[in-house]
Design an enzyme around this catalytic site. Structure first.
Site, PDB file in Angstrom:
ATOM      1  N   GLY A 183      -6.610   4.923  -8.416  1.00 35.42           N
ATOM      2  CA  GLY A 183      -6.509   6.041  -9.341  1.00 35.42           C
ATOM      3  C   GLY A 183      -6.714   5.689 -10.795  1.00 35.42           C
ATOM      4  O   GLY A 183      -6.475   6.524 -11.672  1.00 35.42           O
ATOM      5  N   ASP A 241       0.860  -1.174   0.000  1.00 32.94           N
ATOM      6  CA  ASP A 241       0.000   0.000   0.000  1.00 32.94           C
ATOM      7  C   ASP A 241       0.900   1.229   0.000  1.00 32.94           C
ATOM      8  O   ASP A 241       1.672   1.441   0.942  1.00 32.94           O
ATOM      9  CB  ASP A 241      -0.903   0.020   1.227  1.00 32.94           C
ATOM     10  CG  ASP A 241      -1.910  -1.116   1.226  1.00 32.94           C
ATOM     11  OD1 ASP A 241      -2.179  -1.664   0.150  1.00 32.94           O
ATOM     12  OD2 ASP A 241      -2.421  -1.462   2.306  1.00 32.94           O
ATOM     13  N   ASN A 253     -10.829  -8.510  -0.915  1.00 36.98           N
ATOM     14  CA  ASN A 253     -10.448  -8.031   0.404  1.00 36.98           C
ATOM     15  C   ASN A 253     -11.596  -8.249   1.392  1.00 36.98           C
ATOM     16  O   ASN A 253     -12.694  -8.650   1.005  1.00 36.98           O
ATOM     17  CB  ASN A 253     -10.105  -6.542   0.340  1.00 36.98           C
ATOM     18  CG  ASN A 253      -9.079  -6.235  -0.733  1.00 36.98           C
ATOM     19  OD1 ASN A 253      -7.935  -6.630  -0.633  1.00 36.98           O
ATOM     20  ND2 ASN A 253      -9.497  -5.533  -1.790  1.00 36.98           N
ATOM     21  N   ASP A 268     -13.921  -4.513  -1.980  1.00 40.72           N
ATOM     22  CA  ASP A 268     -13.732  -4.169  -0.565  1.00 40.72           C
ATOM     23  C   ASP A 268     -15.058  -4.299   0.179  1.00 40.72           C
ATOM     24  O   ASP A 268     -15.764  -3.309   0.400  1.00 40.72           O
ATOM     25  CB  ASP A 268     -13.216  -2.731  -0.423  1.00 40.72           C
ATOM     26  CG  ASP A 268     -11.833  -2.534  -1.021  1.00 40.72           C
ATOM     27  OD1 ASP A 268     -11.020  -3.463  -0.930  1.00 40.72           O
ATOM     28  OD2 ASP A 268     -11.575  -1.451  -1.581  1.00 40.72           O
TER      29      ASP A 268
END
Length: 589
Positions: A373, A286, A509, A444
């Site tokens: 992004g 990350d 995740n 997520d």
């Protein structure tokens, strides 16, 4: 638009600019239009392959880069081995090459269109006909065959009998074929002599099949559902379906033996245990800017990346390029970068993550994924960039796959509402241009407990451990914006839709497990890996080697990803692999 795209491309070629310097917008337009109007190019058949023993010396290799996808890694591997590169600018450059490498990337039809329109197809056939030193990689192998079913049928160069077809997921396999698999060497191939029983890295949805008609070409096969052609060799002509530039030291040995044939000595025995597709162990970094503006690797606790101190500073676990290099040496099968800082004020070419990728790919020869992004944005100067342009720049900077998060959620919600594929979402555009094997969707989700399976409209499961009030069921709500906003869609529904829209892999995740070190969410991973036919990467919660064997034994996950335990050196990657081997789980060593 098609004519304009090709006119732009040809204009560059006639000005003797290298293929890789062609404007990205021209390449994108070119490849998009190839999908609309598949060219049935003429196949230059009836060529006689002449045998010769001539091999060139020197330290220059000619590279045929037609301007699509990640060829930077091939360039870096060649330079790493001490060779210089000359780029093909004209068909004559092919004919004059001492050694030619063709790292084909992307779709079969668009590649054949480019080669035919620029006169490169005829030059390639002549070069190979004269038994000149040639190495094709991935699509560079497939194009040698008669035709492909990808967006076709589309004619290839026609040098090798056979049709390139899609893997059949009905055989119980996941498509694309992504990961480290074993080779069965059929004959002396010279460039494969150092592979032994080691794994090599594949990423593709289409393959050529061995047959009586092409058996004199086939030097090795690989099994994935069925045996397919993994490499060919005839005289000085070689091609491989796998990616040597992404296969670590073993892959570098393949390139070295092609580039420096005079260095070939006695065949050295190598030790390995490769027999089938390996489970992958992925290191995740990350990456964000700290309060001083420096890029650092950090790690969240349920997505909170700040220390619980008076200063409340960003948790700093190292520098991204250095850590990626260390994980490569430690045996990571892939390295994944997640950009968790917004850099929208930067012009696209100056994005800090691009520099991280460029430097990392110089010395890391396993697949690199980057996420965060990948969306449309406008920089501080008012310049607009599409998500496809952003992804293209990441690929050109060294990424092999890009990961899409929030944008994929919005696209899936829209598709569920309208039942219409617009083709305008970042997921659809990027997978159409670069192939679904290049697109990962990062999900997520957060666990939401309910009393019964019919309490919500989303897919629920009976959980292994009851909720805080004794609830026996739960659904997994997808989130966006780094887990800060819940959305009206479940992880199950999202996974099914993004596969339909073109995702080639899912990074799964779990906010509830993130940073807890208590193991992966087995209920969630089993739910999703059973629901889709594309590979699923398990993420969030690893704290011990046993957690990796548990997720591979109890679910159909193809890979497992970890971050904090590797950054803090609590559990080395080699310890994870040693444990998996002990448990009878195939891994790359």
């Amino acid at each position: 638009m098609e004519a304009a795209a090709y006119a732009s491309f040809t204009s560059f070629a006639t000005k003797s600019l290298p293929f890789y310097s062609i404007s990205q917008s021209s390449i994108i337009n070119l490849r998009q239009n190839c999908h609309k109007n598949t060219l049935k190019s003429k196949s230059p058949r009836n060529l006689v392959i002449c045998a010769s023993s001539g091999s060139s010396s020197g330290s220059v290799v000619t590279l045929l880069d037609y301007g699509a996808g990640n060829v930077r890694s091939v360039r870096n591997a060649i330079r790493y081995l001490g060779f210089e590169i000359e780029d093909v600018r004209t068909p004559e450059d092919i004919l004059n090459a001492d050694r030619l490498i063709f790292p084909g990337v992307g779709a079969f039809a668009s590649a054949m269109d480019v080669l035919t329109k620029t006169g490169m197809a005829e030059a390639l056939c002549t070069y190979i006909k004269n038994d000149r030193p040639f190495l094709g990689i991935c699509l560079g192998l497939q194009l040698l065959f008669e035709s492909s079913e990808e967006n076709g049928p589309v004619n290839g160069l026609g040098l090798i009998p056979g049709v390139v077809g899609r893997f059949k997921s009905s055989n119980g396999i996941r498509v694309p074929h992504i990961g480290w698999n074993a080779l069965q060497v059929a004959k002396d191939s010279e460039i494969l002599d150092d592979i032994g029983d080691h794994h090599v890295y594949f990423v593709h949805s289409y393959r050529a099949m061995p047959s009586d008609d092409n058996k004199e070409w086939v030097s090795s096969t690989c099994n994935y559902g069925d045996d397919f052609v993994a490499s060919i060799r005839r005289g000085n002509v070689h091609a491989v379906q796998f990616h040597p530039e992404k296969s670590g030291d073993v892959g570098l040995s393949v390139l070295r033996r092609f580039l420096n044939p005079k260095s070939r000595g006695a065949k050295k025995p190598t030790q390995g245990k490769a027999s089938k597709l390996a489970k992958r162990v992925i290191a995740c970094l990350d990456v964000r800017a700290n309060d001083k503006g420096d890029l650092v690797v950090t790690k969240g606790d349920q997505y909170d990346v700040r220390e619980h101190t008076k200063e409340n500073e960003v948790r700093n676990l190292g520098k991204p390029v250095e850590l990626a290099g260390q994980y490569y040496k430690d045996g990571a099968d892939e390295v994944s970068f997640l950009n968790i800082t917004g850099f929208r004020d930067f012009p696209l070419g100056d994005l800090p993550m691009l520099q991280v990728l460029r430097h990392t790919s110089e010395n890391v020869f396993v697949p690199l994924t980057v996420g965060g992004g990948i969306r449309d944005f406008t920089d501080a100067n008012g310049r607009y960039y599409s998500s496809l342009e952003v992804a293209s720049e990441y690929f050109r900077s060294g990424a092999d796959k890009i990961s899409i998060g929030s944008d994929a959620v919005y696209a899936a919600e829209e598709y569920i509402k309208t039942k219409v594929k617009t083709g305008k979402s970042s997921l659809e555009q990027i997978s159409k241009v670069y192939g679904n094997q290049a697109v990962v969707v990062s999900i997520d989700p957060r666990r939401v407990y309910v009393k019964g399976p019919n309490d919500v409209q989303f897919k629920t499961i009976r959980v292994t451990k009851p909720g805080p009030n004794g609830e026996e069921y739960a659904w997994y709500q997808c989130t966006v914006n780094g887990g800060r906003e819940g959305r009206p869609i479940g992880a199950y529904e999202l996974a099914k839709v993004v596969e339909e829209l073109g995702a080639g892999e899912i990074l799964l995740n779990c906010i509830d497990c993130d940073g807890q070190g208590k193991g992966f969410d087995i209920d969630l991973i089993k739910l999703i890996s059973d629901a889709v036919s594309i590979p699923v990467i398990a993420s969030s919660g690893a704290g011990a080697v046993e957690h990796f064997s548990e997720v591979f034994m109890k679910t159909n996950a193809s890979a497992a990803l970890a971050a904090g335990i590797f950054h803090r050196k609590e559990v080395p990657i080699q310890s994870v692999k040693a444990h998996l081997l002990k448990e009878g789980i195939e891994v790359r060593i």
